[in-house]
Design a protein around this motif. Sequence first.
Motif, PDB file in Angstrom:
ATOM      1  N   GLU A  40      -1.974  25.243 -17.068  1.00 45.93           N
ATOM      2  CA  GLU A  40      -1.514  24.793 -16.025  1.00 45.93           C
ATOM      3  C   GLU A  40      -0.212  25.735 -15.681  1.00 45.93           C
ATOM      4  O   GLU A  40       0.113  25.882 -14.303  1.00 45.93           O
ATOM      5  CB  GLU A  40      -0.915  23.371 -16.158  1.00 45.93           C
ATOM      6  CG  GLU A  40       0.154  23.217 -17.439  1.00 45.93           C
ATOM      7  CD  GLU A  40      -0.871  22.732 -18.634  1.00 45.93           C
ATOM      8  OE1 GLU A  40      -0.159  21.950 -19.289  1.00 45.93           O
ATOM      9  OE2 GLU A  40      -1.911  23.071 -18.951  1.00 45.93           O
ATOM     10  N   GLU A  41       0.313  26.361 -16.707  1.00 46.23           N
ATOM     11  CA  GLU A  41       1.641  27.399 -16.082  1.00 46.23           C
ATOM     12  C   GLU A  41       0.810  28.568 -15.459  1.00 46.23           C
ATOM     13  O   GLU A  41       1.282  28.961 -14.493  1.00 46.23           O
ATOM     14  CB  GLU A  41       2.134  27.964 -17.348  1.00 46.23           C
ATOM     15  CG  GLU A  41       2.805  26.863 -18.106  1.00 46.23           C
ATOM     16  CD  GLU A  41       4.119  26.445 -17.690  1.00 46.23           C
ATOM     17  OE1 GLU A  41       4.649  27.167 -16.950  1.00 46.23           O
ATOM     18  OE2 GLU A  41       4.445  24.997 -17.927  1.00 46.23           O
ATOM     19  N   LYS A  66       1.326  33.456  -7.213  1.00 45.18           N
ATOM     20  CA  LYS A  66       2.345  34.227  -6.610  1.00 45.18           C
ATOM     21  C   LYS A  66       2.111  35.792  -6.503  1.00 45.18           C
ATOM     22  O   LYS A  66       2.638  36.449  -5.833  1.00 45.18           O
ATOM     23  CB  LYS A  66       3.621  33.765  -7.365  1.00 45.18           C
ATOM     24  CG  LYS A  66       3.803  32.007  -7.059  1.00 45.18           C
ATOM     25  CD  LYS A  66       5.108  31.837  -7.990  1.00 45.18           C
ATOM     26  CE  LYS A  66       5.706  30.477  -7.764  1.00 45.18           C
ATOM     27  NZ  LYS A  66       4.525  29.465  -7.968  1.00 45.18           N
ATOM     28  N   THR A 105       5.114  33.568 -16.699  1.00 47.93           N
ATOM     29  CA  THR A 105       5.301  32.136 -17.021  1.00 47.93           C
ATOM     30  C   THR A 105       6.112  32.050 -18.166  1.00 47.93           C
ATOM     31  O   THR A 105       6.231  30.860 -18.816  1.00 47.93           O
ATOM     32  CB  THR A 105       3.851  31.685 -17.570  1.00 47.93           C
ATOM     33  OG1 THR A 105       3.540  32.629 -18.685  1.00 47.93           O
ATOM     34  CG2 THR A 105       2.615  31.875 -16.547  1.00 47.93           C
ATOM     35  N   LEU A 152      -1.977  28.654 -13.851  1.00 43.32           N
ATOM     36  CA  LEU A 152      -2.826  28.166 -12.477  1.00 43.32           C
ATOM     37  C   LEU A 152      -1.395  27.965 -11.544  1.00 43.32           C
ATOM     38  O   LEU A 152      -1.587  28.306 -10.419  1.00 43.32           O
ATOM     39  CB  LEU A 152      -3.279  26.682 -12.742  1.00 43.32           C
ATOM     40  CG  LEU A 152      -4.584  26.758 -13.520  1.00 43.32           C
ATOM     41  CD1 LEU A 152      -5.015  25.369 -13.799  1.00 43.32           C
ATOM     42  CD2 LEU A 152      -5.538  27.582 -12.442  1.00 43.32           C
ATOM     43  N   GLU A 153      -0.229  27.813 -11.950  1.00 44.98           N
ATOM     44  CA  GLU A 153       1.021  27.452 -10.845  1.00 44.98           C
ATOM     45  C   GLU A 153       1.485  28.861 -10.727  1.00 44.98           C
ATOM     46  O   GLU A 153       1.819  29.250  -9.500  1.00 44.98           O
ATOM     47  CB  GLU A 153       1.975  26.739 -11.402  1.00 44.98           C
ATOM     48  CG  GLU A 153       3.110  26.385 -10.839  1.00 44.98           C
ATOM     49  CD  GLU A 153       4.249  25.699 -11.073  1.00 44.98           C
ATOM     50  OE1 GLU A 153       5.416  25.670 -10.940  1.00 44.98           O
ATOM     51  OE2 GLU A 153       4.131  25.004 -12.518  1.00 44.98           O
ATOM     52  N   ALA A 154       1.645  30.066 -11.675  1.00 40.29           N
ATOM     53  CA  ALA A 154       2.040  30.993 -11.461  1.00 40.29           C
ATOM     54  C   ALA A 154       1.524  32.289 -10.955  1.00 40.29           C
ATOM     55  O   ALA A 154       1.814  33.152 -10.220  1.00 40.29           O
ATOM     56  CB  ALA A 154       2.813  31.580 -12.552  1.00 40.29           C
TER      57      ALA A 154
END
Length: 221
Positions: free
Chosen positions: A47-48, A55, A40, A50-52
Amino acid sequence: MKKVKVGVFKCGNIGTAPLLELLLDELADREDISVRTVTTGAKMLAEEVLEALPKIFDFKPDFIIFISPNPAVEGPRKAMDILLERRIPSIFISDAPGKRLKEEFEKRGFGYIIVMGDPIIGARREFLDPTEMAIFNSNVIKVLAITGVYKIIYQEIDRIIHCYKEETKLELPKLIIDTDNIRDRSDFRNPYALAKAMAAYELTKKIAEINTRACFVEKER
């Protein structure tokens, strides 16, 4: 030969983080592991994460190493919930504030390696400079390498890799790297060199205490 898939997730930065995956395969010639790193960057917000974090799941790792400063803040805490739900064996590597979560890590089934001598840089936001940050972290990396901290971390992770290769019982590390670990697990043969290494590590612990107070406790000084 079974190839063990190691996922590394970096959330924010500590001195242990920049070279972590390179410790496992510095010559890029190991055929028994495959490593993927997702980060991140400097941010540690939920939120960082949750997005990363998804992957790293695309890689289908056998186990995950999650490395961040203070794992009690929202980003790492969100990661704990997700990793627990996914039931992927996970090891948290963190700095001194992570020691407060020792019991929680154990209760939730996570491994942990807490590096007590991995200090935060002592500069408030308005004074923080990229060059100073780079110099500070390079000095921390030097101490962690010379004192044997990196070697201890490498040995613990490599032990997990061999558990997968040999299909033996998996025992995640539960380790707080303090000065005693350097004394007991180092390869120093010269007592003077060992004493200097222990002193250097004690200094980084004191730096962590002073800088944390300077950044987060003292006001208008």
